[in-house]
Design an enzyme around this catalytic site. Sequence first.
Site, PDB file in Angstrom:
ATOM      1  N   LYS A   1     -23.453  10.716  10.963  1.00 37.85           N
ATOM      2  CA  LYS A   1     -23.822  12.132  10.835  1.00 37.85           C
ATOM      3  C   LYS A   1     -24.336  12.397   9.422  1.00 37.85           C
ATOM      4  O   LYS A   1     -23.655  12.105   8.433  1.00 37.85           O
ATOM      5  CB  LYS A   1     -22.617  13.026  11.139  1.00 37.85           C
ATOM      6  CG  LYS A   1     -22.208  13.002  12.592  1.00 37.85           C
ATOM      7  CD  LYS A   1     -20.988  13.865  12.853  1.00 37.85           C
ATOM      8  CE  LYS A   1     -21.347  15.335  12.952  1.00 37.85           C
ATOM      9  NZ  LYS A   1     -20.175  16.143  13.395  1.00 37.85           N
ATOM     10  N   ILE A   2     -25.529  12.966   9.380  1.00 43.88           N
ATOM     11  CA  ILE A   2     -26.212  13.245   8.107  1.00 43.88           C
ATOM     12  C   ILE A   2     -26.531  14.736   8.047  1.00 43.88           C
ATOM     13  O   ILE A   2     -27.016  15.316   9.028  1.00 43.88           O
ATOM     14  CB  ILE A   2     -27.532  12.450   8.004  1.00 43.88           C
ATOM     15  CG1 ILE A   2     -27.278  10.938   8.119  1.00 43.88           C
ATOM     16  CG2 ILE A   2     -28.281  12.790   6.725  1.00 43.88           C
ATOM     17  CD1 ILE A   2     -26.622  10.309   6.924  1.00 43.88           C
TER      18      ILE A   2
END
EC number: 2.2.1.2
Length: 216
Positions: free
Chosen positions: A83-84
Amino acid sequence: MKFFIDTANLEEIRKAKEYGLIDGVTTNPTLLAREGADWKKQMELICKEVDGPVSLEVIGLKADGMIEEARELVKYGPNVVVKIPMTMEGMKAVRHLADMGVRTNVTVCFSAAQALLAAKAGAAYISPFIGRLDHLSQRGMDLVEEIVAIYGNYDFETEVLVASIRHPLHVVEAALAGADVATVPFKVLFDLAKHPMTDLGIESFLTDWKKVFPDG
């Protein structure tokens, strides 16, 4: 539509698995902190428990730091999706990770323009946070509909993962909008099966059965 469960609780994950209802898991630092366990061990156990994608989140704000964190996160299993955050530094990291073959989930998305950038950068998933928009008196589902339309226009491979879901209607609306995935809290997952008319129908059938077969 695929269902991911939004939790870091192993008991919830296992129970949902027993019913065959989940295709993956999304976590975040807040969910992991709630478990009060060694977060690294918890992530490892989750990745082993689930066959489908497991989203694990970076906490860095600079691309180089995110990339280094991602290198460590993917060691927890081949099903890890990193997750960015939806920032320009995040997009730089997404492009680099995509070139490395690392799947990413761009999170905290609140506009169609952000979703367009994420797809261009090579994200595997985009996570529009609809519940938080609803709380601001904006219709979060409008954003999902816009993203689905834009992605359809250009055949982007990025999947629309509807996040910040608060109730079953959010799931139904996401499905109607053509979203690929809904990530739901444990309670909402089971609330999807509930309806008062179903309960009344079952009660009625059982009552009638007892009338015909009082000893059955």
